[in-house]
Design a protein around this motif. Structure first.
Motif, PDB file in Angstrom:
ATOM      1  N   LEU A 163      35.669  32.900  34.038  1.00 29.55           N
ATOM      2  CA  LEU A 163      34.748  33.759  34.660  1.00 29.55           C
ATOM      3  C   LEU A 163      35.101  34.786  34.867  1.00 29.55           C
ATOM      4  O   LEU A 163      36.481  35.254  35.272  1.00 29.55           O
ATOM      5  CB  LEU A 163      34.359  33.202  36.161  1.00 29.55           C
ATOM      6  CG  LEU A 163      33.354  33.692  36.607  1.00 29.55           C
ATOM      7  CD1 LEU A 163      31.947  33.708  36.380  1.00 29.55           C
ATOM      8  CD2 LEU A 163      33.228  33.266  38.326  1.00 29.55           C
ATOM      9  N   ARG A 164      34.506  36.027  34.117  1.00 33.76           N
ATOM     10  CA  ARG A 164      34.593  37.410  34.604  1.00 33.76           C
ATOM     11  C   ARG A 164      34.028  37.750  35.768  1.00 33.76           C
ATOM     12  O   ARG A 164      32.839  37.521  35.922  1.00 33.76           O
ATOM     13  CB  ARG A 164      34.328  38.157  33.320  1.00 33.76           C
ATOM     14  CG  ARG A 164      34.666  37.886  31.886  1.00 33.76           C
ATOM     15  CD  ARG A 164      34.226  38.684  31.006  1.00 33.76           C
ATOM     16  NE  ARG A 164      34.387  38.231  29.583  1.00 33.76           N
ATOM     17  CZ  ARG A 164      35.406  38.668  28.857  1.00 33.76           C
ATOM     18  NH1 ARG A 164      35.854  39.728  29.085  1.00 33.76           N
ATOM     19  NH2 ARG A 164      35.515  37.964  27.495  1.00 33.76           N
ATOM     20  N   LEU A 165      34.345  38.431  36.743  1.00 30.99           N
ATOM     21  CA  LEU A 165      34.105  38.748  37.961  1.00 30.99           C
ATOM     22  C   LEU A 165      34.303  40.151  38.417  1.00 30.99           C
ATOM     23  O   LEU A 165      35.385  40.874  38.423  1.00 30.99           O
ATOM     24  CB  LEU A 165      34.759  37.845  39.091  1.00 30.99           C
ATOM     25  CG  LEU A 165      34.321  37.628  40.615  1.00 30.99           C
ATOM     26  CD1 LEU A 165      32.918  37.264  40.477  1.00 30.99           C
ATOM     27  CD2 LEU A 165      35.206  36.991  41.428  1.00 30.99           C
ATOM     28  N   ALA A 166      33.091  40.884  38.466  1.00 30.24           N
ATOM     29  CA  ALA A 166      33.124  42.226  39.151  1.00 30.24           C
ATOM     30  C   ALA A 166      33.045  42.197  40.612  1.00 30.24           C
ATOM     31  O   ALA A 166      32.117  41.791  41.167  1.00 30.24           O
ATOM     32  CB  ALA A 166      32.075  42.948  38.401  1.00 30.24           C
ATOM     33  N   LEU A 167      34.339  42.728  41.352  1.00 33.45           N
ATOM     34  CA  LEU A 167      34.276  42.467  42.760  1.00 33.45           C
ATOM     35  C   LEU A 167      33.649  43.890  43.499  1.00 33.45           C
ATOM     36  O   LEU A 167      33.453  44.705  42.683  1.00 33.45           O
ATOM     37  CB  LEU A 167      35.775  42.691  42.999  1.00 33.45           C
ATOM     38  CG  LEU A 167      36.750  41.384  42.644  1.00 33.45           C
ATOM     39  CD1 LEU A 167      38.007  41.506  43.095  1.00 33.45           C
ATOM     40  CD2 LEU A 167      35.846  40.107  43.216  1.00 33.45           C
ATOM     41  N   PRO A 168      33.056  43.497  44.467  1.00 32.61           N
ATOM     42  CA  PRO A 168      32.166  44.676  45.235  1.00 32.61           C
ATOM     43  C   PRO A 168      33.036  46.001  45.533  1.00 32.61           C
ATOM     44  O   PRO A 168      32.511  46.992  44.988  1.00 32.61           O
ATOM     45  CB  PRO A 168      31.753  43.892  46.563  1.00 32.61           C
ATOM     46  CG  PRO A 168      32.092  42.597  46.436  1.00 32.61           C
ATOM     47  CD  PRO A 168      33.034  42.520  45.414  1.00 32.61           C
ATOM     48  N   THR A 169      34.476  46.004  45.881  1.00 33.04           N
ATOM     49  CA  THR A 169      35.039  47.093  46.018  1.00 33.04           C
ATOM     50  C   THR A 169      36.033  47.143  44.818  1.00 33.04           C
ATOM     51  O   THR A 169      36.921  46.393  44.806  1.00 33.04           O
ATOM     52  CB  THR A 169      35.817  47.201  47.265  1.00 33.04           C
ATOM     53  OG1 THR A 169      35.040  46.920  48.313  1.00 33.04           O
ATOM     54  CG2 THR A 169      36.590  48.496  47.251  1.00 33.04           C
ATOM     55  N   ARG A 170      35.789  48.156  43.985  1.00 26.36           N
ATOM     56  CA  ARG A 170      36.850  48.208  42.756  1.00 26.36           C
ATOM     57  C   ARG A 170      37.838  49.415  42.883  1.00 26.36           C
ATOM     58  O   ARG A 170      37.397  50.373  42.420  1.00 26.36           O
ATOM     59  CB  ARG A 170      35.658  48.454  41.394  1.00 26.36           C
ATOM     60  CG  ARG A 170      34.530  47.470  41.227  1.00 26.36           C
ATOM     61  CD  ARG A 170      33.622  47.724  40.124  1.00 26.36           C
ATOM     62  NE  ARG A 170      34.147  47.411  38.712  1.00 26.36           N
ATOM     63  CZ  ARG A 170      33.779  47.680  37.672  1.00 26.36           C
ATOM     64  NH1 ARG A 170      32.682  48.419  37.768  1.00 26.36           N
ATOM     65  NH2 ARG A 170      34.316  47.361  36.652  1.00 26.36           N
ATOM     66  N   MET A 171      38.684  49.208  43.117  1.00 29.77           N
ATOM     67  CA  MET A 171      39.766  50.039  43.711  1.00 29.77           C
ATOM     68  C   MET A 171      40.650  50.150  42.528  1.00 29.77           C
ATOM     69  O   MET A 171      41.570  49.362  42.380  1.00 29.77           O
ATOM     70  CB  MET A 171      40.564  49.634  44.929  1.00 29.77           C
ATOM     71  CG  MET A 171      39.540  49.730  46.137  1.00 29.77           C
ATOM     72  SD  MET A 171      40.585  49.039  47.712  1.00 29.77           S
ATOM     73  CE  MET A 171      41.322  50.356  47.925  1.00 29.77           C
TER      74      MET A 171
END
Length: 209
Positions: A163-171
């Motif tokens: 699974l590729r996951l874009a997290l809400p906080t992309r630091m």
């Protein structure tokens, strides 16, 4: 399992772990410092010190665990061995996930026993805002037929999915850049947890380039 050198652990690592815990409804996230990472240079401080910094960084954050099991093994820190240990601990039916960043994912075909990783766990790739590149033929072959687009599809089995996951906080924080700032005596305020910053300052860690 969320592994890395954590050299040093920074707010990007910790925020990603928290958001993984939430997004996938995980029981816990084992943050595992590598003792001797096979595909990277030797970390600047000892494994025990990095584990100590990780414990300080996690503090009392619910769901996050500083896991030192790779420090207890001799030789290179192969992820497949760590996953096998976790699988033995949690049993055959547990949904076991290995999370890794996109930059590490691009080198997955070069890892030790990459096919066996999928026999032991699911892989979740954390998208990075500053890292995009095409997949190598070997990597494309390795992940063929494994990818799903929703966490609930991943959780239908104990292992084997991607699974590729874009997290809400992309630091887009870099431990390399943080080490450079420390070596130059420049501020790392708001890049590291305060307890980690205090320990680095008190022990004069990373002060020599």
């Amino acid at each position: 399992m969320f592994g890395g050198t954590f050299d040093p652990v920074h707010l990007g690592h910790l925020r990603s772990a928290v958001e993984l815990h939430e997004a996938l409804a995980l029981d816990r996230v084992h943050m595992v410092p590598a003792c001797l990472p096979p595909l990277r240079g030797r970390p600047q401080v000892s494994p025990q010190e990095r584990l100590g910094l990780l414990k300080l960084g996690i503090g009392d954050t619910p769901g996050l665990v500083a896991d030192g099991r790779e420090l207890e093994r001799d030789g290179p820190s192969y992820t497949v061995d760590t996953l096998a240990s976790l699988r033995d601990e949690y049993g055959r039916e547990a949904r076991l996930i290995m999370a890794l960043g996109h930059d590490a994912f691009l080198r997955l075909a070069d890892w030790h026993e990459p096919q066996r990783l999928f026999e032991l766990a699911h892989l979740v790739v954390i998208d990075r805002p500053d890292h995009e590149a095409p997949l190598s033929p070997a990597l494309a072959e390795l992940i063929a037929g494994r990818e799903v687009d929703r966490p609930e599809l991943l959780m239908r089995r104990a292992a084997g999915g991607l699974l590729r996951l874009a997290l809400p906080t992309r630091m887009a924080l870099s431990a390399t850049a943080i080490r450079q700032r420390l070596a130059q005596g420049r501020s790392v305020r708001y890049l590291l947890p305060e307890a980690v910053e205090r320990r680095i300052e008190a022990a004069s860690l990373y002060r020599h380039s």
